[in-house]
Scaffold this motif. Structure first.
Motif, mmCIF file in Angstrom:
data_model
loop_
_atom_site.group_PDB
_atom_site.id
_atom_site.type_symbol
_atom_site.label_atom_id
_atom_site.label_comp_id
_atom_site.label_asym_id
_atom_site.label_seq_id
_atom_site.Cartn_x
_atom_site.Cartn_y
_atom_site.Cartn_z
ATOM 1 N N GLY A 11 4.007 -16.331 -16.019
ATOM 2 C CA GLY A 11 4.314 -15.545 -14.827
ATOM 3 C C GLY A 11 3.067 -15.191 -14.048
ATOM 4 O O GLY A 11 2.071 -14.739 -14.635
ATOM 5 N N ALA A 12 3.130 -15.410 -12.724
ATOM 6 C CA ALA A 12 1.971 -15.150 -11.867
ATOM 7 C C ALA A 12 2.292 -14.120 -10.791
ATOM 8 O O ALA A 12 1.720 -14.143 -9.707
ATOM 9 C CB ALA A 12 1.489 -16.458 -11.221
ATOM 10 N N GLY A 13 3.228 -13.215 -11.105
ATOM 11 C CA GLY A 13 3.464 -12.082 -10.227
ATOM 12 C C GLY A 13 2.444 -10.987 -10.490
ATOM 13 O O GLY A 13 1.457 -11.190 -11.218
ATOM 14 N N ILE A 14 2.671 -9.801 -9.943
ATOM 15 C CA ILE A 14 1.686 -8.728 -10.034
ATOM 16 C C ILE A 14 1.459 -8.287 -11.479
ATOM 17 O O ILE A 14 0.324 -7.985 -11.869
ATOM 18 C CB ILE A 14 2.109 -7.521 -9.151
ATOM 19 C CG1 ILE A 14 1.000 -6.473 -9.058
ATOM 20 C CG2 ILE A 14 3.408 -6.896 -9.641
ATOM 21 C CD1 ILE A 14 -0.177 -6.870 -8.237
ATOM 22 N N SER A 38 0.934 -18.683 -7.344
ATOM 23 C CA SER A 38 0.351 -17.351 -7.235
ATOM 24 C C SER A 38 1.269 -16.423 -6.439
ATOM 25 O O SER A 38 1.688 -16.738 -5.334
ATOM 26 C CB SER A 38 -1.016 -17.442 -6.543
ATOM 27 O OG SER A 38 -1.572 -16.169 -6.366
ATOM 28 N N GLY A 39 1.586 -15.280 -7.014
ATOM 29 C CA GLY A 39 2.453 -14.314 -6.349
ATOM 30 C C GLY A 39 3.800 -14.174 -6.993
ATOM 31 O O GLY A 39 4.486 -13.172 -6.807
ATOM 32 N N GLY A 40 4.214 -15.163 -7.764
ATOM 33 C CA GLY A 40 5.484 -15.065 -8.461
ATOM 34 C C GLY A 40 6.673 -15.098 -7.525
ATOM 35 O O GLY A 40 6.595 -15.557 -6.387
ATOM 36 N N VAL A 41 7.807 -14.603 -8.028
ATOM 37 C CA VAL A 41 9.066 -14.635 -7.281
ATOM 38 C C VAL A 41 9.433 -13.259 -6.745
ATOM 39 O O VAL A 41 9.702 -13.084 -5.560
ATOM 40 C CB VAL A 41 10.200 -15.182 -8.177
ATOM 41 C CG1 VAL A 41 11.537 -15.105 -7.446
ATOM 42 C CG2 VAL A 41 9.910 -16.624 -8.576
ATOM 43 N N ALA A 42 9.441 -12.240 -7.614
ATOM 44 C CA ALA A 42 9.844 -10.895 -7.184
ATOM 45 C C ALA A 42 8.761 -10.214 -6.359
ATOM 46 O O ALA A 42 9.058 -9.497 -5.392
ATOM 47 C CB ALA A 42 10.196 -10.044 -8.400
ATOM 48 N N THR A 43 7.503 -10.434 -6.712
ATOM 49 C CA THR A 43 6.395 -9.728 -6.058
ATOM 50 C C THR A 43 6.379 -9.892 -4.537
ATOM 51 O O THR A 43 6.220 -8.900 -3.813
ATOM 52 C CB THR A 43 5.053 -10.171 -6.672
ATOM 53 O OG1 THR A 43 5.029 -9.787 -8.055
ATOM 54 C CG2 THR A 43 3.880 -9.530 -5.959
ATOM 55 N N PRO A 44 6.550 -11.100 -3.977
ATOM 56 C CA PRO A 44 6.515 -11.230 -2.512
ATOM 57 C C PRO A 44 7.651 -10.509 -1.802
ATOM 58 O O PRO A 44 7.587 -10.276 -0.594
ATOM 59 C CB PRO A 44 6.615 -12.755 -2.292
ATOM 60 C CG PRO A 44 6.189 -13.359 -3.577
ATOM 61 C CD PRO A 44 6.646 -12.417 -4.641
ATOM 62 N N GLY A 141 1.286 5.672 -1.950
ATOM 63 C CA GLY A 141 0.648 4.610 -1.183
ATOM 64 C C GLY A 141 1.326 3.272 -1.322
ATOM 65 O O GLY A 141 2.443 3.161 -1.840
ATOM 66 N N VAL A 142 0.614 2.255 -0.871
ATOM 67 C CA VAL A 142 1.098 0.880 -0.933
ATOM 68 C C VAL A 142 -0.066 -0.042 -1.280
ATOM 69 O O VAL A 142 -1.227 0.258 -0.999
ATOM 70 C CB VAL A 142 1.735 0.419 0.399
ATOM 71 C CG1 VAL A 142 2.958 1.246 0.738
ATOM 72 C CG2 VAL A 142 0.734 0.487 1.546
ATOM 73 N N ALA A 143 0.278 -1.165 -1.890
ATOM 74 C CA ALA A 143 -0.689 -2.246 -2.100
ATOM 75 C C ALA A 143 0.001 -3.521 -1.658
ATOM 76 O O ALA A 143 1.072 -3.840 -2.171
ATOM 77 C CB ALA A 143 -1.095 -2.346 -3.562
ATOM 78 N N GLU A 144 -0.572 -4.225 -0.690
ATOM 79 C CA GLU A 144 0.069 -5.442 -0.222
ATOM 80 C C GLU A 144 0.209 -6.389 -1.417
ATOM 81 O O GLU A 144 -0.786 -6.845 -1.992
ATOM 82 C CB GLU A 144 -0.743 -6.072 0.902
ATOM 83 C CG GLU A 144 -0.933 -5.158 2.117
ATOM 84 C CD GLU A 144 0.382 -4.635 2.692
ATOM 85 O OE1 GLU A 144 1.426 -5.285 2.515
ATOM 86 O OE2 GLU A 144 0.383 -3.557 3.322
ATOM 87 N N PRO A 145 1.444 -6.680 -1.849
ATOM 88 C CA PRO A 145 1.655 -7.245 -3.181
ATOM 89 C C PRO A 145 1.106 -8.658 -3.397
ATOM 90 O O PRO A 145 0.492 -8.924 -4.429
ATOM 91 C CB PRO A 145 3.179 -7.214 -3.347
ATOM 92 C CG PRO A 145 3.721 -7.112 -1.963
ATOM 93 C CD PRO A 145 2.708 -6.370 -1.159
ATOM 94 N N VAL A 146 1.324 -9.539 -2.430
ATOM 95 C CA VAL A 146 0.871 -10.913 -2.635
ATOM 96 C C VAL A 146 -0.655 -10.987 -2.582
ATOM 97 O O VAL A 146 -1.296 -11.656 -3.406
ATOM 98 C CB VAL A 146 1.507 -11.856 -1.595
ATOM 99 C CG1 VAL A 146 0.916 -13.261 -1.712
ATOM 100 C CG2 VAL A 146 3.021 -11.913 -1.789
ATOM 101 N N THR A 147 -1.258 -10.289 -1.622
ATOM 102 C CA THR A 147 -2.719 -10.284 -1.513
ATOM 103 C C THR A 147 -3.356 -9.703 -2.763
ATOM 104 O O THR A 147 -4.357 -10.224 -3.279
ATOM 105 C CB THR A 147 -3.161 -9.490 -0.278
ATOM 106 O OG1 THR A 147 -2.529 -10.034 0.890
ATOM 107 C CG2 THR A 147 -4.667 -9.565 -0.088
ATOM 108 N N ALA A 148 -2.778 -8.612 -3.277
ATOM 109 C CA ALA A 148 -3.308 -7.997 -4.496
ATOM 110 C C ALA A 148 -3.186 -8.948 -5.682
ATOM 111 O O ALA A 148 -4.123 -9.096 -6.481
ATOM 112 C CB ALA A 148 -2.572 -6.698 -4.787
#
Length: 357
Positions: A11-14, A38-44, A141-148
């Motif tokens: 898995g390559a999500g967050i 990179s980024g997975g399925v759910a994370t984006p 807060g927030v963290a831009e998920p794919v970029t992170a």
């Protein structure tokens, strides 16, 4: 701790990215295997709200609050992680429920401020309709998920991790121990396998006789084209939840998990976007760019599954819905447990064994 320990992360999500980064940083040899890249399925498809907010018992609040602190640490250690403590303005509960939430969480140390219509206008001046009573948590807060996620994986790769695009077809067992994974590109051996594949985790775990009781409810989120700044932080209103991304897109769902896509996701998306535009002053200039439908890996009791599977050596599970909030803490705690055998007390309620009771 053995710095030579070979770990495979599926898995390559967050969550997978955070575990990979923490393990690599601690000296392990890590291979990340993911068919989605990179980024997975759910994370984006995540709303990416970092919080320790309402609706949870105190032990889970403590884990989420620790995870918020770990986001600050992670952003300091890895400057490429986009993190914004923009605050959250909430009025999607009844007044009585908001008072209960504020009283309880304030006693736990959560920085909740009660605001009236004037206070809400100060925080979010571009809202057309303002609540008479709301709660504001400046530390959310927030963290831009794919970029992170990509920043974590890129840094892990720079430290020696391997990132492989492949499909895991089975966990490989030898004398009752998991000794690697079988993939579309062949067998990969390891000392331990981490299952962090989100909605795909139950199918992978089942190849070793491990049952992961997970639901996968869908959630639709609409994304505007980039626009000038209209929102300062997270807005958790009665009709929908929305925020503005680092690149200027306003994203929204009926709640932070997204909207029910219904029979016609396209029609649902257009109706949701129209509601979002109506909530914002100068919202007429917003244009719908696209919508996403994400499937949230949610254990049946609502809480994370984090830890080794009992009765099967060599496999560690990390599957949860609140992946964005929890990622830095889960990565840190999982790395310590995998390499040193040290399980953080905050993880005590979240082992897989609870479902066997």
């Amino acid at each position: 701790m053995s710095s030579a320990k070979e770990i495979i992360i599926i898995g390559a999500g967050i969550i997978g990215a955070s575990i990979a980064w923490h393990l690599t940083k601690a000296g392990a040899r890590v291979t990340v295997v993911s068919e989605s890249g990179s980024g997975g399925v759910a994370t984006p498809n995540s709303f990416a709200w970092i919080n320790a907010s309402w609706g949870n018992p105190e032990p889970y609040f403590r884990l989420r609050a620790r995870a918020m602190a770990e986001w600050t640490r992670l952003a300091r250690d890895l400057p490429g992680v986009p993190l914004s403590w923009c605050g959250g303005l909430c009025w999607d509960l009844s007044v009585a429920d908001m008072e209960t939430y504020a009283t309880e969480h304030s006693a736990w140390g959560y920085g909740i401020e009660r605001v009236d219509r004037v206070g809400a206008a100060r925080i979010e001046p571009n809202l057309v309709e303002l609540p008479d009573f709301a709660l504001h948590v400046a530390e959310e807060g927030v963290a831009e998920p794919v970029t992170a996620t990509r920043a974590l994986l890129a840094d892990a790769e720079g430290r020696g991790a391997r990132i492989i695009s492949s499909t895991v077809t089975a966990l490989v067992q030898t004398d009752g121990n998991i000794t690697g994974v079988d993939t579309s590109q062949g067998l990969i051996a390891s000392d331990e396998v981490v299952i962090a594949a989100g909605v795909g985790s139950p199918e992978i775990a089942a190849t070793a006789g491990i049952n992961l009781p997970i639901e996968t409810p869908p959630g639709l989120i609409v994304h505007s084209r980039p626009h000038r700044k209209l929102l300062n932080g997270l807005v958790l209103a009665e009709r929908l939840h929305m925020r503005q991304t680092a690149e200027g897109r306003i994203i929204a769902g009926s709640d932070f998990g997204g909207a029910d896509p219904g029979m016609d996701a396209e029609a649902t998306a257009h109706a949701l976007f129209a509601a979002m535009k109506a909530m914002l002053r100068d919202g007429d200039g917003l244009e719908l760019d696209f919508h996403t439908v994400g499937y949230r890996p949610t254990p049946i009791d609502g809480f994370p599954i984090i830890g080794r599977a009992e009765g099967v050596d060599g496999v560690y599970v990390a599957v949860m819905h609140s992946g964005i909030t929890l990622a830095p803490a889960v990565g840190l705690f999982a790395a310590r447990e995998i390499l040193d055998g040290e399980r953080d007390p905050l993880l005590a309620p979240y082992g897989l064994s609870r479902f066997a009771q």
